[in-house]
Scaffold this active site. Structure first.
Site, short mmCIF file in Angstrom:
data_model
loop_
_atom_site.label_atom_id
_atom_site.label_comp_id
_atom_site.label_asym_id
_atom_site.label_seq_id
_atom_site.Cartn_x
_atom_site.Cartn_y
_atom_site.Cartn_z
N SER A 293 -16.91 68.16 109.48
CA SER A 293 -16.57 67.18 110.51
C SER A 293 -15.44 67.67 111.41
CB SER A 293 -16.23 65.85 109.83
OG SER A 293 -16.08 64.82 110.76
N ASP A 304 -15.47 79.05 119.90
CA ASP A 304 -16.18 79.05 121.19
C ASP A 304 -15.30 79.57 122.33
OD1 ASP A 304 -18.48 78.15 120.06
OD2 ASP A 304 -18.35 76.11 120.82
N LYS A 318 -21.57 69.10 109.42
CA LYS A 318 -21.59 67.65 109.72
C LYS A 318 -21.25 67.46 111.20
CE LYS A 318 -19.65 63.15 108.49
NZ LYS A 318 -19.08 62.80 109.80
#
Length: 554
Positions: A293, A304, A318
């Site tokens: 999460s 990223d 998740k």
């Protein structure tokens, strides 16, 4: 005979509230009519069961079972929270509760303190790991469930609770003043070496970003030039805290995560809103299969933007967002309302719960995973958690070590050692001496800790397959000979695996004197992922190469 199954009760969609309102809609709206009809059926069913069932039933309990069974059909994260569980839910989201500040649990069939939190009432009053609960106020709790004892210990701040515990042969009684307990999201931070800082982040409750920020600023004041952020075993929490933690390392105005759901109201884009604390410090984020999460938002966003190297294991996967919606009578439902997407555009949800399947999971096959790219053009994929840039080898332990820990022998020896020794050196200086180890081995005499080694298990399997496939008579003599050769000697294993058993003992003993912080600090020396991080930090060209490579192995 009790013939009411969980699934049959799950006809219902919720409790009976609002039935009259729903019936005001016309049958033209088929969906609303179907909901109203089934609610009426459910109400009738519960009413008739209460009247006619052969035994007395608890209608409220049956309704709760029905609600929970219904929600289980959706996903593991959508759940009903009745009023009596609201305090536990508040603890999960805020990290705050009124109590004595101790982790409790059941060991060796007894309810006891597993970890007093430093600086809170239980620890301040001298309660220790291993203290067995006898009474809380006037209630004898020796046969109580751990959850029941926890409820008795909790209560409004500045109220008193009487606690009686057994320690060895002694009985100790104390009056504790409950306090507002705030569990830090950062139980430990410090320097691994002169250059490298380390922050352990265990939760994303309220103030998680503030806790990390304070730790980072303090470490920078101590002269660190590189940082390890550890979110291994962190199950996640508040999304906003994850965004603010990412903001510590990347500039203002950058997208961190967006949520997309069925309703327009849940569609949001979360961007950094502040100037970073340090946008250039070399950064490693440690992850594993239990990082989930919000942990994945932090790790994935930093990956990223090519801002950090991820080391460890693939994360849990998740990518679902939950929203708490209040219901009547102070209950609430935590319902999945959206999926989240990190800056590259990928959603890292690993299981599609909308696909009903007999298999335990509906994981996305590799062939259907979509390719995305990081800021520097590195290839990353959706649909299966966050993959690390550098894998860490799984550490394995000998069966004897597992057995000694699982059977609580290491834990019980810790109690014995603590009663006999007032102090030990600091976590980084402390080690298990040969004399202490010999004392442990002598203490084990007569205690049960038998186990099956990997080789013994393999031979057992081989024998079964040989019998099934009619080869047993041909290899019987060889099998018996092998069995005799590999039959384990517990005494020899205590020598062969001495170093790793010593390590397990060290962690247990350190916890008695230095609590959670000490256990974390002591573990840093032999942590494979940390050593791997430092090795990469020490090779700047390799570090830069990982972050700028045009492709990433899958």
């Amino acid at each position: 005979m009790k013939f009411i199954s969980r699934k049959s009760i799950a006809i219902a969609f919720t409790i009976l509230l609002g039935v009259g309102v729903l019936f005001s809609f016309t049958a033209k709206n088929d969906k609303l009519f179907a909901i109203a009809k089934n609610l009426d059926i459910f109400a009738s069913l519960v009413r008739e069961l209460d009247s006619y069932y052969v035994d007395e039933i608890d209608a409220e309990e049956l309704v709760t079972i029905g609600i929970n069974a219904m929600l289980e059909e959706l996903d593991p994260y959508t759940e009903f929270i009745p009023e009596e569980n609201s305090d536990d839910f508040r603890l999960l989201t805020t990290g705050e509760y009124g109590g004595v500040g101790a982790l409790i649990g059941n060991r060796t069939g007894k309810n006891m303190i597993l970890m007093p939190y430093k600086g809170f009432p239980a620890q301040a009053a001298g309660l220790r790991i291993g203290d067995e609960f006898l009474k809380v106020d006037t209630v004898d709790v020796r046969e109580k469930e751990t959850a029941d004892i926890s409820k008795l210990l909790k209560g409004p701040a500045n109220t008193s609770v009487f606690v009686q515990v057994k320690r060895g042969d002694d009985t100790i009684a104390v009056n504790l003043d409950r306090k507002k307990i705030v569990i830090s999201n950062v139980p430990y931070y410090g320097k691994v070496d002169d250059q490298t800082g380390y922050i352990k982040l265990t939760d994303f409750t309220t103030n998680a970003a503030s806790d990390v920020r304070k730790a980072l600023i303090d470490l920078k004041s101590q002269g660190i030039t590189r940082l390890i952020l550890d979110v291994r075993d962190n199950p996640g929490g508040i999304l906003k805290e994850a965004v603010e933690i990412v903001n510590l390392f990347i500039p203002k105005g950058k997208e961190v995560v967006r949520t997309i759901g069925k309703l327009e109201s849940v569609n949001s884009v979360y961007k950094t809103t502040k100037s970073p604390v340090d946008k250039d410090i070399p950064l490693v984020v440690l992850i594993n299969e239990r990082s989930a999460s919000a942990s994945e938002i932090v790790a994935g966003a930093l990956q990223d933007y090519d801002r950090a190297i991820l080391i460890g294991k693939k994360t849990f996967g998740k990518g679902l967002v939950q929203t708490s919606i209040p219901l009547s009578y102070n209950s609430q439902v935590k319902v999945t309302t959206a999926k989240y997407y990190i800056p590259s555009g990928r959603c890292i949800q690993a299981i599609d719960y909308s696909k009903k399947s007999d298999s335990p999971s509906a994981s996305l096959p590799d062939s259907l995973r979509t390719k995305f790219t990081t800021k520097n053009g590195r290839i990353v994929y959706d649909g299966a958690g966050i993959e690390p840039d550098e894998l860490t080898e799984e550490r394995t332990y000998a069966p004897i070590t597992y057995s000694l820990v699982a059977r609580n022998h290491v834990f019980e020896y810790g109690n014995k050692f603590f009663l006999e020794n007032q102090e030990v050196p600091s976590p980084r200086e402390f080690s298990i001496s040969d004399q202490t180890y010999e004392d442990f081995v002598a203490w084990l005499e007569g205690k049960e800790y038998d186990y099956t080694t990997y080789v013994e298990k393999s031979l057992e399997d081989l024998e079964k397959y040989a019998q099934r496939e009619k080869y047993y008579d041909d290899i019987k003599e060889q099998l018996e000979s092998l069995k005799k050769q590999v039959t384990h000697s517990k005494e020899q294993d205590l020598i062969t695996f001495k170093s790793e058993i010593k390590e397990a003992l060290k962690d247990e003993l350190i916890s008695r004197y230095y609590y959670q912080e000490g256990v974390i600090e002591a573990s840093l020396q032999n942590d494979t992922a940390i050593n791997q991080s430092i090795a990469i930090f020490n090779e700047p060209k390799k570090l830069a190469g990982i972050l700028t490579a045009s492709s990433k192995k899958r």
